[in-house]
Design an enzyme around this catalytic site. Sequence first.
Site, PDB file in Angstrom:
ATOM      1  N   LYS A  22      16.846  -2.502  -7.085  1.00  0.00           N
ATOM      2  CA  LYS A  22      16.609  -1.852  -5.672  1.00  0.00           C
ATOM      3  C   LYS A  22      15.430  -2.596  -5.465  1.00  0.00           C
ATOM      4  O   LYS A  22      15.101  -2.718  -4.218  1.00  0.00           O
ATOM      5  CB  LYS A  22      16.416  -0.545  -5.971  1.00  0.00           C
ATOM      6  CG  LYS A  22      15.721   0.029  -4.862  1.00  0.00           C
ATOM      7  CD  LYS A  22      15.536   1.550  -5.139  1.00  0.00           C
ATOM      8  CE  LYS A  22      14.282   2.155  -5.883  1.00  0.00           C
ATOM      9  NZ  LYS A  22      13.010   2.059  -5.437  1.00  0.00           N
ATOM     10  N   ASN A  23      14.561  -2.802  -6.348  1.00  0.00           N
ATOM     11  CA  ASN A  23      12.954  -3.111  -6.004  1.00  0.00           C
ATOM     12  C   ASN A  23      12.909  -4.637  -5.544  1.00  0.00           C
ATOM     13  O   ASN A  23      11.834  -4.957  -5.019  1.00  0.00           O
ATOM     14  CB  ASN A  23      12.062  -2.945  -6.870  1.00  0.00           C
ATOM     15  CG  ASN A  23      11.613  -1.318  -7.077  1.00  0.00           C
ATOM     16  OD1 ASN A  23      12.131  -0.535  -6.071  1.00  0.00           O
ATOM     17  ND2 ASN A  23      10.724  -1.028  -8.159  1.00  0.00           N
ATOM     18  N   CYS A 116       2.910  10.844  -2.321  1.00  0.00           N
ATOM     19  CA  CYS A 116       3.991  10.843  -3.138  1.00  0.00           C
ATOM     20  C   CYS A 116       3.925  11.660  -4.314  1.00  0.00           C
ATOM     21  O   CYS A 116       2.881  11.725  -4.809  1.00  0.00           O
ATOM     22  CB  CYS A 116       5.043   9.797  -3.329  1.00  0.00           C
ATOM     23  SG  CYS A 116       4.489   8.805  -4.378  1.00  0.00           S
ATOM     24  N   ARG A 121      -1.072   6.869  -3.904  1.00  0.00           N
ATOM     25  CA  ARG A 121      -0.416   5.477  -3.456  1.00  0.00           C
ATOM     26  C   ARG A 121      -0.739   4.970  -1.990  1.00  0.00           C
ATOM     27  O   ARG A 121      -0.274   5.048  -1.083  1.00  0.00           O
ATOM     28  CB  ARG A 121       0.991   5.680  -3.257  1.00  0.00           C
ATOM     29  CG  ARG A 121       1.604   5.991  -4.868  1.00  0.00           C
ATOM     30  CD  ARG A 121       2.938   6.038  -4.709  1.00  0.00           C
ATOM     31  NE  ARG A 121       3.541   4.722  -4.938  1.00  0.00           N
ATOM     32  CZ  ARG A 121       5.069   4.663  -5.280  1.00  0.00           C
ATOM     33  NH1 ARG A 121       5.738   5.696  -5.260  1.00  0.00           N
ATOM     34  NH2 ARG A 121       5.401   3.164  -5.499  1.00  0.00           N
ATOM     35  N   ASP A 305       7.479   2.099 -14.454  1.00  0.00           N
ATOM     36  CA  ASP A 305       8.887   2.746 -13.958  1.00  0.00           C
ATOM     37  C   ASP A 305       9.826   2.854 -15.217  1.00  0.00           C
ATOM     38  O   ASP A 305      10.831   3.607 -15.282  1.00  0.00           O
ATOM     39  CB  ASP A 305       9.513   1.719 -13.189  1.00  0.00           C
ATOM     40  CG  ASP A 305       9.103   1.815 -11.766  1.00  0.00           C
ATOM     41  OD1 ASP A 305       8.146   2.460 -11.541  1.00  0.00           O
ATOM     42  OD2 ASP A 305       9.504   1.070 -10.872  1.00  0.00           O
ATOM     43  N   ARG A 397      18.331   7.797  -5.079  1.00  0.00           N
ATOM     44  CA  ARG A 397      17.548   6.913  -4.484  1.00  0.00           C
ATOM     45  C   ARG A 397      17.681   5.450  -5.265  1.00  0.00           C
ATOM     46  O   ARG A 397      17.510   4.349  -4.552  1.00  0.00           O
ATOM     47  CB  ARG A 397      15.943   7.298  -4.354  1.00  0.00           C
ATOM     48  CG  ARG A 397      15.657   8.440  -3.342  1.00  0.00           C
ATOM     49  CD  ARG A 397      14.320   8.600  -3.284  1.00  0.00           C
ATOM     50  NE  ARG A 397      13.649   7.200  -3.253  1.00  0.00           N
ATOM     51  CZ  ARG A 397      12.516   6.873  -3.941  1.00  0.00           C
ATOM     52  NH1 ARG A 397      11.773   7.946  -4.695  1.00  0.00           N
ATOM     53  NH2 ARG A 397      11.929   5.636  -4.181  1.00  0.00           N
TER      54      ARG A 397
HETATM   55  C1  UD1 Z   1       6.181  -0.983  -6.821  1.00  0.00           C
HETATM   56  C2  UD1 Z   1       7.523  -0.249  -7.072  1.00  0.00           C
HETATM   57  C3  UD1 Z   1       7.552   0.972  -7.991  1.00  0.00           C
HETATM   58  C4  UD1 Z   1       6.656   0.647  -9.299  1.00  0.00           C
HETATM   59  C5  UD1 Z   1       5.118   0.037  -8.850  1.00  0.00           C
HETATM   60  C6  UD1 Z   1       4.315  -0.585 -10.027  1.00  0.00           C
HETATM   61  C7  UD1 Z   1       8.644  -1.109  -5.235  1.00  0.00           C
HETATM   62  C8  UD1 Z   1       9.494  -0.766  -4.035  1.00  0.00           C
HETATM   63  N1  UD1 Z   1       8.359  -0.240  -5.975  1.00  0.00           N
HETATM   64  O1  UD1 Z   1       5.426   0.127  -5.997  1.00  0.00           O
HETATM   65  O2  UD1 Z   1       8.660   1.239  -8.423  1.00  0.00           O
HETATM   66  O3  UD1 Z   1       6.242   1.872 -10.061  1.00  0.00           O
HETATM   67  O4  UD1 Z   1       5.097  -1.266  -7.981  1.00  0.00           O
HETATM   68  O5  UD1 Z   1       5.040  -1.307 -10.947  1.00  0.00           O
HETATM   69  O6  UD1 Z   1       8.785  -2.322  -5.675  1.00  0.00           O
HETATM   70  N2  UD1 Z   1      -2.765   0.454  -4.883  1.00  0.00           N
HETATM   71  C9  UD1 Z   1      -4.065   0.708  -4.164  1.00  0.00           C
HETATM   72  N3  UD1 Z   1      -4.113   0.174  -2.686  1.00  0.00           N
HETATM   73  C10 UD1 Z   1      -2.939  -0.284  -2.184  1.00  0.00           C
HETATM   74  C11 UD1 Z   1      -1.664  -0.533  -2.947  1.00  0.00           C
HETATM   75  C12 UD1 Z   1      -1.989   0.076  -4.336  1.00  0.00           C
HETATM   76  O7  UD1 Z   1      -4.831   1.224  -4.708  1.00  0.00           O
HETATM   77  O8  UD1 Z   1      -3.169  -0.857  -1.113  1.00  0.00           O
HETATM   78  C13 UD1 Z   1      -2.611   0.959  -6.051  1.00  0.00           C
HETATM   79  C14 UD1 Z   1      -1.639   1.990  -6.514  1.00  0.00           C
HETATM   80  O9  UD1 Z   1      -2.057   3.432  -6.211  1.00  0.00           O
HETATM   81  C15 UD1 Z   1      -1.205   1.897  -8.096  1.00  0.00           C
HETATM   82  C16 UD1 Z   1      -1.592   0.310  -8.147  1.00  0.00           C
HETATM   83  O10 UD1 Z   1      -2.144  -0.057  -7.080  1.00  0.00           O
HETATM   84  O11 UD1 Z   1      -2.406   2.683  -8.600  1.00  0.00           O
HETATM   85  C17 UD1 Z   1      -0.076  -0.339  -8.133  1.00  0.00           C
HETATM   86  O12 UD1 Z   1       0.658   0.034  -7.000  1.00  0.00           O
HETATM   87  P1  UD1 Z   1       1.569  -0.780  -6.300  1.00  0.00           P
HETATM   88  O13 UD1 Z   1       2.014  -2.059  -7.259  1.00  0.00           O
HETATM   89  O14 UD1 Z   1       1.481  -0.994  -4.949  1.00  0.00           O
HETATM   90  O15 UD1 Z   1       2.773  -0.112  -6.353  1.00  0.00           O
HETATM   91  P2  UD1 Z   1       4.094  -0.122  -5.132  1.00  0.00           P
HETATM   92  O16 UD1 Z   1       4.173  -1.412  -4.524  1.00  0.00           O
HETATM   93  O17 UD1 Z   1       4.018   0.963  -4.175  1.00  0.00           O
END
Ligand code: UD1
Length: 418
Positions: A22-23, A116, A121, A305, A397
Amino acid sequence: MYYLEIEGTSNLNGSVEISGAKNAALPLIVSSILAKNEVSMKNIPNVADINTLFLLLKNLGASFSFENHEAKINTSTLNNTKAKYDIVRKMRASILTLGPLLARFKECEVSLPGGCAIGQRPIDLHLLALEKMGANIAIKQGYVVASGALKGTDIIFDKITVTGSENIIMAASLAKGKTKLINVAKEPEVVQLCETLKEAGLDIKGIGADELEIYGTDGELLPFKEINVIPDRIEAGTYLCAGAITNSKITVKKANAKHLSAVLDKFRQMGFGIEVKDDEITILPAKKIKAIEIITSEYPGFPTDMQAQFMALALRAEGTSIIDERLFENRFMHVSELLRMGADIKLNGHIASITGTKELNCADVMATDLRASSALILAALFAKGVSRVHRIYHLDRGYEKLEEKFKKLGANIKRLEE
Ligand code: UD1
């Protein structure tokens, strides 16, 4: 609303086929916004998040077909650059449309995804990077309103972000000039996106490393080739956990063991046998299930995950396991549900201590997020009696044909309506 009724079982056996990731599919589908031609994709999982994304693309004016895990997407008809709250709120990954829409149309509005269950996030790193590339960004009435022509530049991500990296990789591919991304995510899903863009002719260097260089096409769309989505490493890891928690031999087929190295290492450390043959991974029962220590981190580290599933598994180990969740501040929502099944888990901030037990009780439990839900199913497989897992829309999902696959392994599991 549907719920799952699961009878605790002493043994599973057999094999199960893993769906496409999915990701990986989500950013690949979004990347079709950058395509010159109709894009053909195979091995797309038929799960709710994917259907939400198709709905979003349709709302933007794209046409698509999706049958038998194959999609054909045509974004030549896109005539709307506003990703609406109604759809984005259903799936945070909708934020992936921000970079490609802005790069192609020089303006767009994407609803802020909001918080969420697993934490705050934020998307600050996505926005900072786009601003550095020359975008004007404002937050208006809950929307990110972005405009401007994007120019290549050097971007250092303060934290490694998966969707943040994907968003900026897509934006950079149509920007003018060279973008250098430092501290970029290296997850297999990010790598597949980069390889897809490279196949489409994009000049991109450093795929799979901490630094990427992307030479943008200055607005010209890319001729995409057919895409075959990689296997879902988290789904594979979850079914292997089902084998582990019931101490049974099971095989996952159409999986990629290389993407699961950190997870397979943990199974081995706990005493399970792991056999890898081509695209099949088999887990073999342990003589003694040992306690473990896990720290979640970015790829190639142990994936957040898989944290909830290993917490369920640690309930069966001898001794006390430690899980340190470093990525998401609130990703222990499954703990209170596991406690209702008689688990011995102590939380101290982002660290959980889990003491194994010979038996869990069955209970009614509630799913809180996608991966937490699968941990509850695993715990129910080990618990004595019949448990019910509620709010399984979270599971739908991301897990395709979940009951069918568990039934194939010999689990007594039913989907019922409340
Ligand atoms: C993606 C995955 C999710 C997985 C996560 C971490 C998808 C659709 N989802 O989520 O399943 O659990 O990676 O492997 O691929 N952060 C910030 N600022 C930002 C962006 C992120 O502070 O602008 C922080 C987040 O709060 C978190 C960390 O960075 O603590 C990692 O998050 P991120 O890798 O961005 O997760 P997602 O991409 O949302």
